[in-house]
Design an enzyme around this catalytic site. Structure first.
Site: not given
Ligand code: NDP
Ligand code: 8X3
Length: 252
Positions: A10-11, A14, A36, A62, A154, A158
């Site tokens: 997720g680099a 954010g 992306r 992922v 969600y 987590k």
């Protein structure tokens, strides 16, 4: 951390992008995963220009366990000894009460935040154990510690991520590998835009009239965790904006 190999999921935006910058600043070599790839290419180019960072980017979803396994297995030999894995890729979808929510949204969150985390860790951790060193950092959330309205699946994803890290602590004892769970409060990123499916006005309101965390604040904590001496393991970090006391209590 000079020349250490750091893999960040997720680099492309954010907290993950901020981690890439923070590790580049201290001389790490980076492997950047996200869907992306054009964004990853641009980030890699900028880091190369600014810090001469050596960087590999891979378009990886992922949620796709074969793609995750292959992407890690096919890394060039000199990149295979991963020192740090930052399990950051994640998302929320919607904020509806559970009885009004969508199965598709729940599955996307579980597949990304939990199964994706497990696939990534399975692909990387055995190499760390064999090497007798390594650090796995997972970005979970305050949402995994405290429930809030509409957080349902969600939050559950987590909480599961946090328990996964707690469990890994036991599994890796004696191997030299360190595990850390990082729970941020509100961080101003694209997170809310994704949650509200591009409703930028609604997303902006989440961060209005107080000082939220910035992605760089979380990256700073992550770099601090991995730069402790080898005999020191930070298991847990809860990092909140000064203006946030609990998941729901914000000083606006
Ligand atoms: P962003 O939306 O800015 O970043 C999310 C990142 O995750 C993007 O790079 C995105 O890349 C990546 N991602 C999402 N789904 C996938 C996937 N299936 N495969 C690969 N990469 C994926 O949000 P944040 O930076 O805020 O979020 C990062 C992490 O921090 C998440 O796990 C989030 O839950 C957590 N967090 C965020 C908080 C906040 O308030 N912002 C607070 C607490 C925790 P791409 O779309 O290119 O694949
Ligand atoms: C992201 C922060 O409070 O929106 O995990 O869930 S919150």
């Amino acid at each position: 951390m000079n020349n250490s190999v750091v893999l960040i999921t997720g680099a492309s935006s954010g907290i993950g992008e901020a981690c890439a910058q923070a590790f580049a600043r201290i001389g790490s070599k980076l492997i950047l995963f996200a869907r992306r790839s054009e964004r990853l290419e641009k980030i890699a180019e900028d880091l190369s220009n600014e810090f001469s960072t050596e960087c590999i980017v891979r378009q990886v979803d992922v949620r796709d366990k074969t793609a995750v396994q292959m992407a890690v297995a096919k890394l060039p030999a000199e990149w295979k000894n991963i020192d740090v894995l930052v399990n950051n890729a994640g998302l929320s979808r919607g904020l509806a009460p559970f009885h009004e929510g969508s199965m598709q949204d729940w599955e996307e969150m579980i597949d990304t935040n939990l199964k994706g985390l497990i696939y990534m860790t399975k692909a990387v951790l055995p190499g760390m154990v064999a090497a007798g060193k390594g650090h796995v950092i997972t970005i979970a959330s305050i949402a995994g510690r405290q429930a809030y309205p509409g957080g349902n699946v969600y939050s559950a994803s987590k909480a599961a991520a946090k328990m996964f890290s707690d469990s890994l602590q036991i599994d890796v004892l004696g191997t030299g590998v360190r595990i850390c769970n990082v729970d941020p409060g509100l961080v101003e990123t694209e997170f809310s835009e994704v949650r509200f499916r591009g409703d930028t006005e609604r997303a902006a309101k989440v961060y209005q009239n107080y000082s939220p965390l910035q992605a760089a604040d979380v990256a700073d904590a992550v770099v601090w965790v991995v730069t402790r001496p080898a005999h020191v393991s930070i298991h847990d970090i809860l990092i909140m904006p000064t203006d946030q006391a609990t998941a729901t209590l914000v000083n606006r």
